[in-house]
Design a protein around this motif. Sequence first.
Motif, mmCIF file in Angstrom:
data_model
loop_
_atom_site.group_PDB
_atom_site.id
_atom_site.type_symbol
_atom_site.label_atom_id
_atom_site.label_comp_id
_atom_site.label_asym_id
_atom_site.label_seq_id
_atom_site.Cartn_x
_atom_site.Cartn_y
_atom_site.Cartn_z
ATOM 1 N N UNK A 83 0.821 -1.220 0.000
ATOM 2 C CA UNK A 83 0.000 0.000 0.000
ATOM 3 C C UNK A 83 0.848 1.261 0.000
ATOM 4 N N UNK A 84 2.137 1.139 0.235
ATOM 5 C CA UNK A 84 2.995 2.326 0.333
ATOM 6 C C UNK A 84 2.993 3.185 -0.929
ATOM 7 N N UNK A 85 3.137 2.613 -2.134
ATOM 8 C CA UNK A 85 3.153 3.476 -3.334
ATOM 9 C C UNK A 85 1.887 4.308 -3.489
ATOM 10 N N UNK A 86 0.719 3.760 -3.093
ATOM 11 C CA UNK A 86 -0.532 4.526 -3.197
ATOM 12 C C UNK A 86 -0.534 5.710 -2.248
ATOM 13 N N UNK A 87 0.235 5.630 -1.179
ATOM 14 C CA UNK A 87 0.336 6.723 -0.211
ATOM 15 C C UNK A 87 1.501 7.659 -0.515
ATOM 16 N N UNK A 88 2.193 7.380 -1.652
ATOM 17 C CA UNK A 88 3.326 8.219 -2.023
ATOM 18 C C UNK A 88 4.577 7.910 -1.227
ATOM 19 N N UNK A 89 4.648 6.728 -0.664
ATOM 20 C CA UNK A 89 5.799 6.338 0.152
ATOM 21 C C UNK A 89 6.554 5.202 -0.536
ATOM 22 N N UNK A 90 7.806 5.048 -0.136
ATOM 23 C CA UNK A 90 8.641 3.966 -0.671
ATOM 24 C C UNK A 90 9.160 3.120 0.477
ATOM 25 N N UNK A 91 9.416 1.872 0.202
ATOM 26 C CA UNK A 91 9.989 0.996 1.234
ATOM 27 C C UNK A 91 11.446 1.365 1.482
ATOM 28 N N UNK A 92 11.958 0.992 2.628
ATOM 29 C CA UNK A 92 13.347 1.335 2.985
ATOM 30 C C UNK A 92 14.352 0.570 2.137
ATOM 31 N N UNK A 93 13.941 -0.584 1.627
ATOM 32 C CA UNK A 93 14.854 -1.385 0.821
ATOM 33 C C UNK A 93 15.935 -2.067 1.638
ATOM 34 N N UNK A 94 15.731 -2.149 2.938
ATOM 35 C CA UNK A 94 16.724 -2.761 3.829
ATOM 36 C C UNK A 94 16.218 -4.106 4.339
ATOM 37 N N UNK A 95 17.015 -5.103 4.148
ATOM 38 C CA UNK A 95 16.666 -6.422 4.675
ATOM 39 C C UNK A 95 17.414 -6.658 5.984
ATOM 40 N N UNK A 96 16.833 -7.496 6.819
ATOM 41 C CA UNK A 96 17.450 -7.811 8.114
ATOM 42 C C UNK A 96 17.575 -9.328 8.252
ATOM 43 N N UNK A 97 18.566 -9.740 9.028
ATOM 44 C CA UNK A 97 18.712 -11.165 9.313
ATOM 45 C C UNK A 97 17.534 -11.614 10.156
ATOM 46 N N UNK A 98 16.956 -12.746 9.799
ATOM 47 C CA UNK A 98 15.749 -13.182 10.495
ATOM 48 C C UNK A 98 15.678 -14.699 10.553
ATOM 49 N N UNK A 99 14.849 -15.169 11.477
ATOM 50 C CA UNK A 99 14.522 -16.585 11.597
ATOM 51 C C UNK A 99 13.046 -16.735 11.288
ATOM 52 N N UNK A 100 12.710 -17.514 10.266
ATOM 53 C CA UNK A 100 11.321 -17.740 9.879
ATOM 54 C C UNK A 100 10.894 -19.121 10.348
ATOM 55 N N UNK A 101 9.695 -19.201 10.948
ATOM 56 C CA UNK A 101 9.164 -20.477 11.441
ATOM 57 C C UNK A 101 7.733 -20.650 10.971
ATOM 58 N N UNK A 102 7.393 -21.875 10.618
ATOM 59 C CA UNK A 102 6.014 -22.216 10.271
ATOM 60 C C UNK A 102 5.502 -23.177 11.336
#
Length: 421
Positions: free
Chosen positions: A13-32
Amino acid sequence: MRLQCDVEVVNRALPALGLRSTGRSRRALLSIGTHADRSSPSSCRYLLICTARDRSGSRYKLKDNIEKFFSWFVEEGKATVRLKEPAIDICLSKADSSSLKSFLSAARLAHRGSDTDSLPLSSLGPARARDVEKPKKKLSILSKKDYPLTSSFPHSLEQLQVSYCRLTRVDLRMLSLRALRRLDLSNNHIKKLPSTIGDLSCLAELILHNNHLESFSDGLCSSSLQTSLQHLDLSQNQLQVLPARFCQLQQLVNLKLDQNKLLRLPFHIGRLSKLRFLSAAHNQLTVLPASFRKLCLENLDLFENPFTQANALEHTIRLTFPLRLQELASRAVVELRIPHGPHSVPLHLCHELDFSKACDCGRACVDSYIQTAVSFNLHLVSHTVVLVDNMGGTEAPVQKHFCSLVCYCEFMDSCVQHDLR
Protein backbone atom coordinates in the motif's frame (compact mmCIF):
# COMPACT_ATOMS: atom_id res chain seq x y z
CA MET A 1 9.89 -25.72 9.61
CA ARG A 2 12.57 -23.03 10.07
CA LEU A 3 14.71 -20.92 7.77
CA GLN A 4 17.52 -18.45 8.47
CA CYS A 5 17.93 -15.73 5.84
CA ASP A 6 17.70 -12.00 5.19
CA VAL A 7 14.11 -10.67 5.12
CA GLU A 8 12.46 -7.47 3.94
CA VAL A 9 8.72 -7.01 4.54
CA VAL A 10 7.27 -4.63 1.92
CA ASN A 11 3.82 -3.08 2.36
CA ARG A 12 2.14 -2.97 -1.06
CA ALA A 13 0.00 0.00 0.00
CA LEU A 14 3.00 2.33 0.33
CA PRO A 15 3.15 3.48 -3.33
CA ALA A 16 -0.53 4.53 -3.20
CA LEU A 17 0.34 6.72 -0.21
CA GLY A 18 3.33 8.22 -2.02
CA LEU A 19 5.80 6.34 0.15
CA ARG A 20 8.64 3.97 -0.67
CA SER A 21 9.99 1.00 1.23
CA THR A 22 13.35 1.34 2.99
CA GLY A 23 14.85 -1.38 0.82
CA ARG A 24 16.72 -2.76 3.83
CA SER A 25 16.67 -6.42 4.67
CA ARG A 26 17.45 -7.81 8.11
CA ARG A 27 18.71 -11.17 9.31
CA ALA A 28 15.75 -13.18 10.49
CA LEU A 29 14.52 -16.58 11.60
CA LEU A 30 11.32 -17.74 9.88
CA SER A 31 9.16 -20.48 11.44
CA ILE A 32 6.01 -22.22 10.27
CA GLY A 33 3.83 -23.65 13.03
CA THR A 34 0.55 -23.61 14.90
CA HIS A 35 -0.69 -20.71 17.02
CA ALA A 36 0.62 -20.78 20.59
CA ASP A 37 -2.95 -20.31 21.84
CA ARG A 38 -4.54 -23.77 22.18
CA SER A 39 -8.01 -22.33 21.61
CA SER A 40 -7.13 -21.64 17.96
CA PRO A 41 -8.24 -24.19 15.33
CA SER A 42 -5.68 -26.91 14.85
CA SER A 43 -5.75 -26.38 11.10
CA CYS A 44 -4.61 -22.74 11.40
CA ARG A 45 -0.96 -22.32 10.41
CA TYR A 46 1.17 -19.22 10.89
CA LEU A 47 4.44 -17.77 9.68
CA LEU A 48 6.55 -16.16 12.43
CA ILE A 49 9.33 -13.73 11.46
CA CYS A 50 11.84 -12.95 14.24
CA THR A 51 14.63 -10.39 13.92
CA ALA A 52 17.31 -9.02 16.25
CA ARG A 53 15.10 -5.99 16.96
CA ASP A 54 11.98 -8.08 17.52
CA ARG A 55 12.93 -11.53 18.77
CA SER A 56 9.30 -12.26 19.73
CA GLY A 57 8.46 -11.83 16.07
CA SER A 58 5.56 -10.87 13.83
CA ARG A 59 2.99 -13.55 13.02
CA TYR A 60 1.13 -13.95 9.71
CA LYS A 61 -1.65 -16.39 8.86
CA LEU A 62 -0.83 -18.78 6.00
CA LYS A 63 -3.97 -20.87 5.36
CA ASP A 64 -5.73 -19.58 2.24
CA ASN A 65 -3.70 -16.38 2.60
CA ILE A 66 -0.86 -16.69 0.05
CA GLU A 67 -1.60 -14.89 -3.18
CA LYS A 68 1.57 -15.87 -5.06
CA PHE A 69 5.09 -17.30 -4.80
CA PHE A 70 7.92 -15.63 -6.74
CA SER A 71 10.68 -18.23 -6.97
CA TRP A 72 12.55 -17.50 -10.21
CA PHE A 73 15.83 -16.99 -8.33
CA VAL A 74 15.46 -19.72 -5.74
CA GLU A 75 18.79 -21.28 -6.85
CA GLU A 76 20.45 -18.00 -5.77
CA GLY A 77 18.76 -18.17 -2.35
CA LYS A 78 16.08 -15.59 -3.22
CA ALA A 79 12.28 -15.75 -3.23
CA THR A 80 9.20 -13.65 -2.39
CA VAL A 81 5.96 -14.71 -0.71
CA ARG A 82 2.98 -12.41 -1.40
CA LEU A 83 0.24 -12.45 1.25
CA LYS A 84 -3.36 -11.39 0.74
CA GLU A 85 -3.98 -10.04 4.24
CA PRO A 86 -2.14 -7.94 5.23
CA ALA A 87 -1.12 -6.80 1.72
CA ILE A 88 2.60 -7.41 2.09
CA ASP A 89 5.44 -9.05 0.18
CA ILE A 90 7.91 -11.05 2.25
CA CYS A 91 11.20 -10.86 0.34
CA LEU A 92 13.75 -13.54 1.23
CA SER A 93 17.44 -13.45 0.30
CA LYS A 94 20.82 -14.93 1.27
CA ALA A 95 19.22 -18.26 2.09
CA ASP A 96 20.58 -21.73 1.51
CA SER A 97 18.91 -22.77 -1.77
CA SER A 98 17.95 -26.30 -0.67
CA SER A 99 16.58 -25.05 2.69
CA LEU A 100 14.67 -22.31 0.87
CA LYS A 101 13.03 -24.84 -1.46
CA SER A 102 11.93 -26.96 1.51
CA PHE A 103 10.58 -23.87 3.29
CA LEU A 104 8.55 -22.75 0.27
CA SER A 105 7.10 -26.26 -0.07
CA ALA A 106 6.07 -26.20 3.60
CA ALA A 107 4.50 -22.73 3.15
CA ARG A 108 2.53 -24.01 0.14
CA LEU A 109 1.20 -26.97 2.19
CA ALA A 110 0.24 -24.63 5.05
CA HIS A 111 -1.60 -22.38 2.58
CA ARG A 112 -3.60 -25.39 1.33
CA GLY A 113 -4.40 -26.47 4.89
CA SER A 114 -2.63 -29.83 4.64
CA ASP A 115 -2.72 -32.26 7.56
CA THR A 116 -0.16 -31.90 10.33
CA ASP A 117 1.38 -35.27 9.43
CA SER A 118 2.41 -34.02 5.99
CA LEU A 119 3.61 -30.60 7.22
CA PRO A 120 6.88 -30.11 9.17
CA LEU A 121 5.94 -27.67 11.93
CA SER A 122 8.02 -25.73 14.45
CA SER A 123 7.21 -24.05 17.74
CA LEU A 124 6.40 -20.35 17.34
CA GLY A 125 8.43 -19.08 20.26
CA PRO A 126 10.90 -16.17 20.47
CA ALA A 127 14.15 -16.63 18.57
CA ARG A 128 17.54 -16.98 20.22
CA ALA A 129 19.91 -14.06 19.72
CA ARG A 130 22.41 -16.17 17.76
CA ASP A 131 19.68 -17.24 15.31
CA VAL A 132 18.97 -13.67 14.18
CA GLU A 133 22.42 -12.14 14.35
CA LYS A 134 24.22 -11.32 11.12
CA PRO A 135 26.46 -14.19 10.00
CA LYS A 136 29.98 -13.68 11.30
CA LYS A 137 32.49 -13.54 8.45
CA LYS A 138 35.73 -12.65 10.23
CA LEU A 139 37.27 -14.01 13.45
CA SER A 140 40.70 -13.46 15.02
CA ILE A 141 41.98 -15.49 17.98
CA LEU A 142 45.35 -14.24 19.22
CA SER A 143 45.89 -16.09 22.50
CA LYS A 144 45.47 -19.59 23.82
CA LYS A 145 42.98 -18.52 26.48
CA ASP A 146 40.58 -17.22 23.82
CA TYR A 147 40.67 -20.44 21.78
CA PRO A 148 37.21 -22.14 21.67
CA LEU A 149 37.37 -25.61 23.20
CA THR A 150 33.66 -26.38 23.65
CA SER A 151 31.97 -24.18 21.04
CA SER A 152 32.36 -24.53 17.26
CA PHE A 153 33.55 -21.94 14.76
CA PRO A 154 30.74 -20.02 12.96
CA HIS A 155 30.08 -21.79 9.66
CA SER A 156 29.69 -18.44 7.89
CA LEU A 157 33.36 -17.48 8.44
CA GLU A 158 35.26 -16.25 5.39
CA GLN A 159 38.38 -15.13 7.28
CA LEU A 160 39.89 -16.95 10.26
CA GLN A 161 43.09 -16.09 12.12
CA VAL A 162 44.35 -18.34 14.91
CA SER A 163 47.82 -17.18 16.00
CA TYR A 164 49.96 -17.52 19.13
CA CYS A 165 47.80 -20.40 20.37
CA ARG A 166 50.57 -23.05 20.38
CA LEU A 167 48.62 -25.33 18.05
CA THR A 168 50.56 -28.47 17.13
CA ARG A 169 48.05 -29.52 14.45
CA VAL A 170 45.24 -28.01 12.42
CA ASP A 171 41.91 -28.22 14.23
CA LEU A 172 39.56 -30.37 12.12
CA ARG A 173 36.67 -28.03 13.02
CA MET A 174 38.32 -25.39 10.82
CA LEU A 175 38.16 -27.74 7.84
CA SER A 176 34.35 -27.73 7.87
CA LEU A 177 34.24 -23.98 7.16
CA ARG A 178 33.38 -24.26 3.47
CA ALA A 179 33.09 -20.48 2.92
CA LEU A 180 36.62 -19.83 4.22
CA ARG A 181 38.69 -17.62 1.91
CA ARG A 182 41.56 -16.70 4.25
CA LEU A 183 43.11 -18.99 6.86
CA ASP A 184 45.92 -17.58 9.00
CA LEU A 185 47.59 -20.11 11.33
CA SER A 186 50.83 -18.19 11.74
CA ASN A 187 52.98 -18.29 14.89
CA ASN A 188 51.99 -21.73 16.12
CA HIS A 189 53.78 -25.10 16.43
CA ILE A 190 52.16 -26.98 13.53
CA LYS A 191 54.36 -29.75 12.12
CA LYS A 192 52.12 -31.27 9.45
CA LEU A 193 49.20 -30.15 7.30
CA PRO A 194 46.19 -32.46 6.85
CA SER A 195 45.32 -33.22 3.23
CA THR A 196 41.72 -32.18 3.98
CA ILE A 197 42.78 -28.52 3.84
CA GLY A 198 42.47 -29.12 0.13
CA ASP A 199 38.70 -29.54 0.59
CA LEU A 200 38.35 -25.81 1.35
CA SER A 201 37.38 -24.99 -2.22
CA CYS A 202 37.14 -21.21 -1.68
CA LEU A 203 40.51 -20.82 0.09
CA ALA A 204 42.52 -18.04 -1.58
CA GLU A 205 45.02 -17.23 1.22
CA LEU A 206 46.86 -19.69 3.45
CA ILE A 207 49.24 -18.14 6.01
CA LEU A 208 51.52 -20.59 7.85
CA HIS A 209 54.33 -18.21 8.80
CA ASN A 210 56.48 -19.25 11.78
CA ASN A 211 55.47 -22.86 12.41
CA HIS A 212 57.38 -26.17 12.48
CA LEU A 213 56.37 -27.51 9.06
CA GLU A 214 58.74 -30.08 7.58
CA SER A 215 56.80 -30.92 4.42
CA PHE A 216 54.07 -29.76 2.05
CA SER A 217 52.19 -32.81 0.78
CA ASP A 218 51.54 -33.90 -2.80
CA GLY A 219 47.86 -34.27 -1.90
CA LEU A 220 47.46 -30.53 -1.30
CA CYS A 221 48.98 -29.82 -4.72
CA SER A 222 46.37 -32.04 -6.39
CA SER A 223 43.39 -30.70 -4.42
CA SER A 224 40.93 -27.88 -5.12
CA LEU A 225 43.67 -25.47 -4.04
CA GLN A 226 44.86 -25.72 -7.65
CA THR A 227 42.05 -23.41 -8.71
CA SER A 228 41.63 -21.21 -5.60
CA LEU A 229 44.92 -20.58 -3.77
CA GLN A 230 46.52 -17.23 -4.65
CA HIS A 231 48.60 -16.35 -1.59
CA LEU A 232 50.75 -18.91 0.26
CA ASP A 233 53.07 -17.98 3.13
CA LEU A 234 55.36 -20.83 4.27
CA SER A 235 58.11 -18.62 5.67
CA GLN A 236 59.97 -19.45 8.89
CA ASN A 237 59.44 -23.20 8.88
CA GLN A 238 61.67 -26.28 8.50
CA LEU A 239 61.08 -27.07 4.82
CA GLN A 240 63.94 -28.59 2.82
CA VAL A 241 62.12 -29.40 -0.42
CA LEU A 242 58.74 -28.84 -2.03
CA PRO A 243 57.00 -31.64 -3.97
CA ALA A 244 57.29 -32.05 -7.73
CA ARG A 245 53.58 -31.32 -8.14
CA PHE A 246 53.80 -28.05 -6.19
CA CYS A 247 53.54 -26.14 -9.47
CA GLN A 248 50.03 -27.47 -10.04
CA LEU A 249 48.97 -24.59 -7.76
CA GLN A 250 48.74 -22.48 -10.87
CA GLN A 251 46.66 -19.63 -9.40
CA LEU A 252 49.47 -18.58 -7.06
CA VAL A 253 50.26 -14.86 -7.21
CA ASN A 254 52.28 -14.44 -4.01
CA LEU A 255 54.63 -17.13 -2.62
CA LYS A 256 56.71 -16.63 0.54
CA LEU A 257 59.39 -19.21 1.40
CA ASP A 258 61.83 -17.12 3.47
CA GLN A 259 63.85 -18.56 6.36
CA ASN A 260 63.42 -22.26 5.67
CA LYS A 261 66.08 -24.86 4.85
CA LEU A 262 65.25 -25.16 1.16
CA LEU A 263 67.92 -26.89 -0.90
CA ARG A 264 66.13 -26.16 -4.17
CA LEU A 265 63.04 -24.43 -5.54
CA PRO A 266 60.24 -26.44 -7.16
CA PHE A 267 61.60 -27.98 -10.34
CA HIS A 268 58.77 -26.73 -12.58
CA ILE A 269 58.42 -23.32 -10.92
CA GLY A 270 58.28 -21.72 -14.36
CA ARG A 271 54.78 -23.16 -14.80
CA LEU A 272 53.43 -20.72 -12.19
CA SER A 273 52.45 -18.26 -14.90
CA LYS A 274 50.43 -16.00 -12.55
CA LEU A 275 53.17 -15.71 -9.91
CA ARG A 276 54.16 -12.05 -9.35
CA PHE A 277 55.79 -11.99 -5.91
CA LEU A 278 58.38 -14.57 -4.85
CA SER A 279 60.57 -14.40 -1.76
CA ALA A 280 62.93 -17.22 -0.77
CA ALA A 281 65.56 -15.32 1.22
CA HIS A 282 67.69 -17.00 3.90
CA ASN A 283 67.58 -20.57 2.57
CA GLN A 284 70.21 -23.04 1.31
CA LEU A 285 69.74 -22.53 -2.44
CA THR A 286 72.89 -23.11 -4.51
CA VAL A 287 71.33 -23.00 -7.99
CA LEU A 288 67.96 -22.14 -9.55
CA PRO A 289 65.97 -24.63 -11.68
CA ALA A 290 66.04 -24.24 -15.46
CA SER A 291 62.35 -23.31 -15.67
CA PHE A 292 63.01 -20.29 -13.43
CA ARG A 293 63.74 -18.31 -16.61
CA LYS A 294 60.07 -18.57 -17.65
CA LEU A 295 58.78 -16.53 -14.68
CA CYS A 296 57.39 -13.01 -15.04
CA LEU A 297 57.59 -11.36 -11.61
CA GLU A 298 57.11 -7.93 -10.10
CA ASN A 299 59.22 -8.54 -7.02
CA LEU A 300 61.90 -11.18 -6.30
CA ASP A 301 63.88 -11.67 -3.09
CA LEU A 302 66.65 -14.31 -2.97
CA PHE A 303 68.92 -12.59 -0.45
CA GLU A 304 71.34 -14.64 1.66
CA ASN A 305 71.45 -17.92 -0.23
CA PRO A 306 74.79 -19.75 -0.78
CA PHE A 307 74.63 -19.63 -4.59
CA THR A 308 77.56 -21.26 -6.37
CA GLN A 309 79.64 -19.48 -8.99
CA ALA A 310 78.24 -20.42 -12.40
CA ASN A 311 80.75 -21.99 -14.82
CA ALA A 312 79.52 -23.52 -18.07
CA LEU A 313 82.70 -25.64 -18.27
CA GLU A 314 81.77 -27.43 -15.06
CA HIS A 315 79.20 -29.98 -16.06
CA THR A 316 77.66 -33.29 -15.09
CA ILE A 317 77.30 -35.93 -17.81
CA ARG A 318 74.62 -38.58 -17.42
CA LEU A 319 74.43 -39.63 -21.06
CA THR A 320 74.59 -43.25 -22.16
CA PHE A 321 75.50 -44.38 -25.68
CA PRO A 322 73.32 -45.52 -27.22
CA LEU A 323 70.32 -44.18 -25.28
CA ARG A 324 68.49 -46.85 -23.33
CA LEU A 325 65.05 -47.94 -24.52
CA GLN A 326 63.53 -46.65 -21.24
CA GLU A 327 64.99 -43.18 -21.88
CA LEU A 328 63.70 -43.11 -25.46
CA ALA A 329 60.23 -44.18 -24.32
CA SER A 330 60.23 -41.65 -21.46
CA ARG A 331 61.20 -38.83 -23.81
CA ALA A 332 58.37 -39.82 -26.15
CA VAL A 333 55.85 -39.79 -23.26
CA VAL A 334 56.91 -36.25 -22.27
CA GLU A 335 57.15 -34.80 -25.77
CA LEU A 336 53.84 -36.29 -26.93
CA ARG A 337 52.17 -35.40 -23.59
CA ILE A 338 50.89 -38.93 -23.13
CA PRO A 339 48.83 -39.21 -19.88
CA HIS A 340 50.53 -41.36 -17.27
CA GLY A 341 50.32 -42.25 -13.59
CA PRO A 342 50.88 -45.06 -11.08
CA HIS A 343 47.99 -46.93 -12.71
CA SER A 344 49.91 -47.25 -15.99
CA VAL A 345 53.66 -47.05 -15.20
CA PRO A 346 55.75 -47.90 -12.11
CA LEU A 347 55.81 -45.22 -9.42
CA HIS A 348 59.57 -44.56 -9.73
CA LEU A 349 59.12 -43.86 -13.43
CA CYS A 350 56.33 -41.42 -12.64
CA HIS A 351 58.79 -39.55 -10.42
CA GLU A 352 61.37 -39.40 -13.22
CA LEU A 353 58.79 -38.17 -15.70
CA ASP A 354 57.71 -35.45 -13.25
CA PHE A 355 61.32 -34.20 -13.25
CA SER A 356 61.89 -34.33 -17.00
CA LYS A 357 64.22 -31.65 -18.35
CA ALA A 358 63.96 -29.48 -21.43
CA CYS A 359 66.98 -29.10 -23.69
CA ASP A 360 67.78 -25.81 -25.44
CA CYS A 361 66.77 -27.50 -28.71
CA GLY A 362 63.25 -28.00 -27.32
CA ARG A 363 63.45 -31.77 -26.86
CA ALA A 364 62.96 -33.52 -23.53
CA CYS A 365 65.48 -35.52 -21.54
CA VAL A 366 64.55 -37.58 -18.50
CA ASP A 367 67.36 -39.63 -16.97
CA SER A 368 70.05 -39.13 -19.62
CA TYR A 369 71.42 -35.60 -20.06
CA ILE A 370 74.28 -33.15 -19.58
CA GLN A 371 73.78 -30.58 -16.85
CA THR A 372 75.60 -27.30 -16.21
CA ALA A 373 74.81 -23.89 -14.73
CA VAL A 374 74.99 -20.42 -16.28
CA SER A 375 74.91 -16.99 -14.72
CA PHE A 376 71.51 -15.37 -15.11
CA ASN A 377 70.50 -11.74 -14.63
CA LEU A 378 67.39 -11.87 -12.42
CA HIS A 379 66.11 -8.59 -13.83
CA LEU A 380 65.13 -10.62 -16.91
CA VAL A 381 62.33 -12.25 -14.90
CA SER A 382 61.50 -9.58 -12.31
CA HIS A 383 60.93 -5.84 -12.33
CA THR A 384 62.34 -5.46 -8.81
CA VAL A 385 65.14 -7.68 -7.45
CA VAL A 386 66.33 -7.59 -3.85
CA LEU A 387 70.12 -7.95 -3.75
CA VAL A 388 71.20 -11.58 -4.08
CA ASP A 389 74.38 -11.09 -2.05
CA ASN A 390 76.12 -8.52 0.14
CA MET A 391 78.07 -7.25 -2.87
CA GLY A 392 74.97 -5.87 -4.55
CA GLY A 393 74.71 -8.57 -7.21
CA THR A 394 71.50 -9.43 -9.00
CA GLU A 395 72.77 -12.51 -10.85
CA ALA A 396 72.36 -16.13 -9.82
CA PRO A 397 73.22 -19.53 -11.34
CA VAL A 398 70.48 -21.26 -13.32
CA GLN A 399 70.56 -24.88 -14.44
CA LYS A 400 70.74 -25.83 -18.11
CA HIS A 401 70.24 -29.30 -19.55
CA PHE A 402 71.21 -30.82 -22.89
CA CYS A 403 69.74 -33.95 -24.46
CA SER A 404 72.91 -34.83 -26.43
CA LEU A 405 76.58 -34.02 -26.94
CA VAL A 406 75.65 -32.16 -30.12
CA CYS A 407 73.42 -29.69 -28.24
CA TYR A 408 76.04 -29.21 -25.52
CA CYS A 409 78.83 -28.56 -28.05
CA GLU A 410 76.68 -26.02 -29.89
CA PHE A 411 76.07 -24.23 -26.60
CA MET A 412 79.79 -24.19 -25.76
CA ASP A 413 80.63 -22.83 -29.24
CA SER A 414 78.16 -19.99 -28.73
CA CYS A 415 79.76 -19.21 -25.33
CA VAL A 416 83.24 -19.07 -26.88
CA GLN A 417 82.07 -16.78 -29.68
CA HIS A 418 80.40 -14.51 -27.13
CA ASP A 419 83.62 -14.28 -25.07
CA LEU A 420 85.66 -13.48 -28.21
CA ARG A 421 83.42 -10.51 -28.91
